[in-house]
Scaffold this motif. Structure first.
Motif, PDB file in Angstrom:
ATOM      1  N   HIS A  95      26.593   0.691  17.953  1.00 45.35           N
ATOM      2  CA  HIS A  95      27.371   0.871  19.172  1.00 45.35           C
ATOM      3  C   HIS A  95      27.564  -0.482  19.843  1.00 45.35           C
ATOM      4  O   HIS A  95      26.662  -1.323  19.825  1.00 45.35           O
ATOM      5  N   ALA A  96      28.738  -0.687  20.416  1.00 46.55           N
ATOM      6  CA  ALA A  96      29.009  -1.900  21.188  1.00 46.55           C
ATOM      7  C   ALA A  96      29.957  -1.543  22.330  1.00 46.55           C
ATOM      8  O   ALA A  96      30.722  -0.575  22.229  1.00 46.55           O
ATOM      9  N   VAL A  97      29.889  -2.313  23.389  1.00 47.08           N
ATOM     10  CA  VAL A  97      30.748  -2.080  24.557  1.00 47.08           C
ATOM     11  C   VAL A  97      31.624  -3.312  24.754  1.00 47.08           C
ATOM     12  O   VAL A  97      31.136  -4.444  24.751  1.00 47.08           O
ATOM     13  N   SER A  98      32.922  -3.055  24.940  1.00 47.41           N
ATOM     14  CA  SER A  98      33.860  -4.162  25.142  1.00 47.41           C
ATOM     15  C   SER A  98      33.730  -4.706  26.562  1.00 47.41           C
ATOM     16  O   SER A  98      33.100  -4.089  27.430  1.00 47.41           O
ATOM     17  N   ARG A  99      34.345  -5.838  26.795  1.00 42.92           N
ATOM     18  CA  ARG A  99      34.275  -6.435  28.135  1.00 42.92           C
ATOM     19  C   ARG A  99      34.971  -5.565  29.184  1.00 42.92           C
ATOM     20  O   ARG A  99      34.717  -5.708  30.364  1.00 42.92           O
ATOM     21  N   THR A 100      35.839  -4.642  28.750  1.00 39.75           N
ATOM     22  CA  THR A 100      36.486  -3.732  29.699  1.00 39.75           C
ATOM     23  C   THR A 100      35.720  -2.417  29.839  1.00 39.75           C
ATOM     24  O   THR A 100      36.166  -1.521  30.543  1.00 39.75           O
ATOM     25  N   ALA A 120      30.957  -2.771  14.789  1.00 43.13           N
ATOM     26  CA  ALA A 120      31.067  -2.268  16.161  1.00 43.13           C
ATOM     27  C   ALA A 120      31.302  -3.431  17.129  1.00 43.13           C
ATOM     28  O   ALA A 120      32.175  -3.352  18.013  1.00 43.13           O
ATOM     29  N   ASN A 121      30.552  -4.504  16.963  1.00 47.45           N
ATOM     30  CA  ASN A 121      30.733  -5.686  17.817  1.00 47.45           C
ATOM     31  C   ASN A 121      32.135  -6.261  17.687  1.00 47.45           C
ATOM     32  O   ASN A 121      32.760  -6.639  18.680  1.00 47.45           O
ATOM     33  N   ASP A 122      32.630  -6.322  16.447  1.00 47.09           N
ATOM     34  CA  ASP A 122      33.958  -6.885  16.202  1.00 47.09           C
ATOM     35  C   ASP A 122      35.047  -6.019  16.833  1.00 47.09           C
ATOM     36  O   ASP A 122      35.974  -6.534  17.452  1.00 47.09           O
TER      37      ASP A 122
END
Length: 118
Positions: free
Chosen positions: A102-107, A41-43
């Protein structure tokens, strides 16, 4: 021409020997599957790409299948999305531990990974 056939045969044999399909996967703990799911998810969030990149490595570490999603901020909405898809729902019915990350992108895009273990 004879050397080309031999080289091709040797290459095919090497592929068969080292292919993840022929290797015995490890039985992973739920904790290690959770780490695999979170790393994926982070990747995806880092690269802003929804994909299964690196699944062969995760399979060698104990993953049997995986679901990925992008969009919903809510775990429940993501689970509903997977349940509505026959292929994703089929993965969810497989026996074994199911780790969700779960991960959230910089956008601000939300990326989800579910790794199903053996």
């Amino acid at each position: 021409m004879k050397h080309l056939v031999k080289a091709a045969s040797v290459a095919a044999l090497l592929l068969a020997v080292v292919s993840p399909a022929t290797a015995r996967p490890v039985k992973a703990s739920c904790a290690s599957l959770q780490q695999l799911a979170q790393a994926h998810a982070n990747d995806m969030a880092r690269r802003e790409s929804l994909d299964h990149a690196g699944f062969q490595r995760r399979a060698m570490l104990g993953a049997r299948a995986e679901n990925v999603a992008m969009g919903h901020a809510s775990r429940e909405r993501t689970l509903q999305q997977w349940r509505a898809s026959p292929r994703h729902a089929s993965n969810m019915r497989l026996p074994g531990c199911k780790a969700i990350a779960h991960a959230v992108s910089r956008t601000g895009r939300h990326y989800w990974a579910m790794v199903i273990g053996h």
